[in-house]
Design an enzyme around this catalytic site. Sequence first.
Site, PDB file in Angstrom:
ATOM      1  CB  ILE A  63      -0.965   0.034   1.213  1.00 21.85           C
ATOM      2  CG1 ILE A  63      -0.198   0.108   2.540  1.00 21.85           C
ATOM      3  CG2 ILE A  63      -1.919  -1.144   1.194  1.00 21.85           C
ATOM      4  CD1 ILE A  63      -1.060   0.542   3.714  1.00 21.85           C
ATOM      5  CG  ASP A  64       3.980   1.380   2.641  1.00 27.83           C
ATOM      6  OD1 ASP A  64       2.864   1.669   3.114  1.00 27.83           O
ATOM      7  OD2 ASP A  64       4.818   0.673   3.237  1.00 27.83           O
TER       8      ASP A  64
HETATM    9  O1  F6P Z   1       4.319  -1.681   4.414  1.00 25.03           O
HETATM   10  C1  F6P Z   1       2.973  -1.664   4.675  1.00 25.03           C
HETATM   11  C2  F6P Z   1       2.712  -1.120   6.047  1.00 25.03           C
HETATM   12  O2  F6P Z   1       1.318  -1.168   6.255  1.00 25.03           O
HETATM   13  C3  F6P Z   1       3.251   0.264   6.331  1.00 25.03           C
HETATM   14  O3  F6P Z   1       2.459   1.264   5.751  1.00 25.03           O
HETATM   15  C4  F6P Z   1       3.282   0.266   7.837  1.00 25.03           C
HETATM   16  O4  F6P Z   1       4.242   1.181   8.306  1.00 25.03           O
HETATM   17  C5  F6P Z   1       3.688  -1.139   8.156  1.00 25.03           C
HETATM   18  O5  F6P Z   1       3.327  -1.926   7.041  1.00 25.03           O
HETATM   19  C6  F6P Z   1       3.036  -1.742   9.379  1.00 25.03           C
HETATM   20  O6  F6P Z   1       3.609  -2.972   9.597  1.00 25.03           O
HETATM   21  P1  F6P Z   1       3.067  -4.141  10.538  1.00 25.03           P
HETATM   22  O7  F6P Z   1       2.054  -4.916   9.743  1.00 25.03           O
HETATM   23  O8  F6P Z   1       4.264  -4.977  10.806  1.00 25.03           O
HETATM   24  O9  F6P Z   1       2.481  -3.506  11.738  1.00 25.03           O
END
Ligand code: F6P
Length: 348
Positions: free
Chosen positions: A140-141
Amino acid sequence: MSKTVKQKRIGILTAGGDCPGLNAAIRGVGKTAIVEYGMEVLGFNAGFLGLINKDYIVLKESQLSGILTVGGTILGTSREKPYKIVKNDNSETDKPEKIKQTYKELGLDCVVCIGGNGTMKTANMLAKEGLNVIGIPKTIDNDVWGTDVTFGFESAVQIATDAIDRLHTTANSHQRVMIIEVMGHHAGWLALYAGMAGGGDIILIPEVPYNIRSVCKKIEKRYEHKKPYSIVVVAEGIEHPKKGSAASYLSEAITTYTEIETRETVLGYTQRGGSPSPMDRILATRYGAFAAQCIAEGCYGTMVAMRKGDLTTVPLNEVGGNLRLVEPDHPLIIKARKMGVSFGDEFL
Ligand code: F6P
């Protein structure tokens, strides 16, 4: 005498944070591999853990039906990084060895790694060890280097935009400043696109350093010009001096400086959940089908990518470790500024 060609046996895994479109990509790879190229397809469970632990399922064409619209991933995912050395834990060091063993024992011809930057880095290291690997960029980034777009991004923009739309009416009713924090890790793509699509008044992204005084001035000026409420869209990755979320820092600072009532919303994981948008379904399907074609053509050690609307491949060693960030003079930022949208860096 006719030569018999060995049926290719491939593996698919999804790694890193999930996003809408993963099943569409699995389906795209799997169906094309089976129907067009007569390959055998294995699905590894929970990202690289599946390769390490030889934990897999055989994916028949029938299992790939009915998953196009489903969020998450039928294979599961994890943040397992097989090359990460964990201090005082020697068992960690043989993970790449275990992966090579799985690859050899199962007689794999290629592994398709569907993931973001971290996944591409691991995929590249496995390729360097001699495994045939192909990457498919998702997140999504939207920050994977080497491609113009990742699947998952459009769906997340849609979800975040819907949330911003809903904040407008409540902000207007109460004449408040509404801060909405969206994901994006170190990149501001999601905040920029959702902020623009949702008509944000102030958009703060990591790539454009902001000044809190400038943010507050903009809000005050809006009040002076009879604009009773403001919407601030902030990327989770902006720098700020407090421990908590970016939104809670901004909320406190804005209330202190402007004395205007402020509320914060941290959108969180809803941005990663649910059914992919139609365009993400198509993008993920195209990436998947193209990855299967790349396997058939032996184009290994690459990531499938979209450049200027065309499918292409990028060497994995160029992708791994690089981030694709928003250029501070991105055309959308320039247009937004001309419409009075603030990025928190203007002298007001
Ligand atoms: O890379 C996708 C993402 O949703 C980022 O936007 C966010 O910083 C991170 O993953 C959150 O990661 P986790 O699922 O490990 O909490």
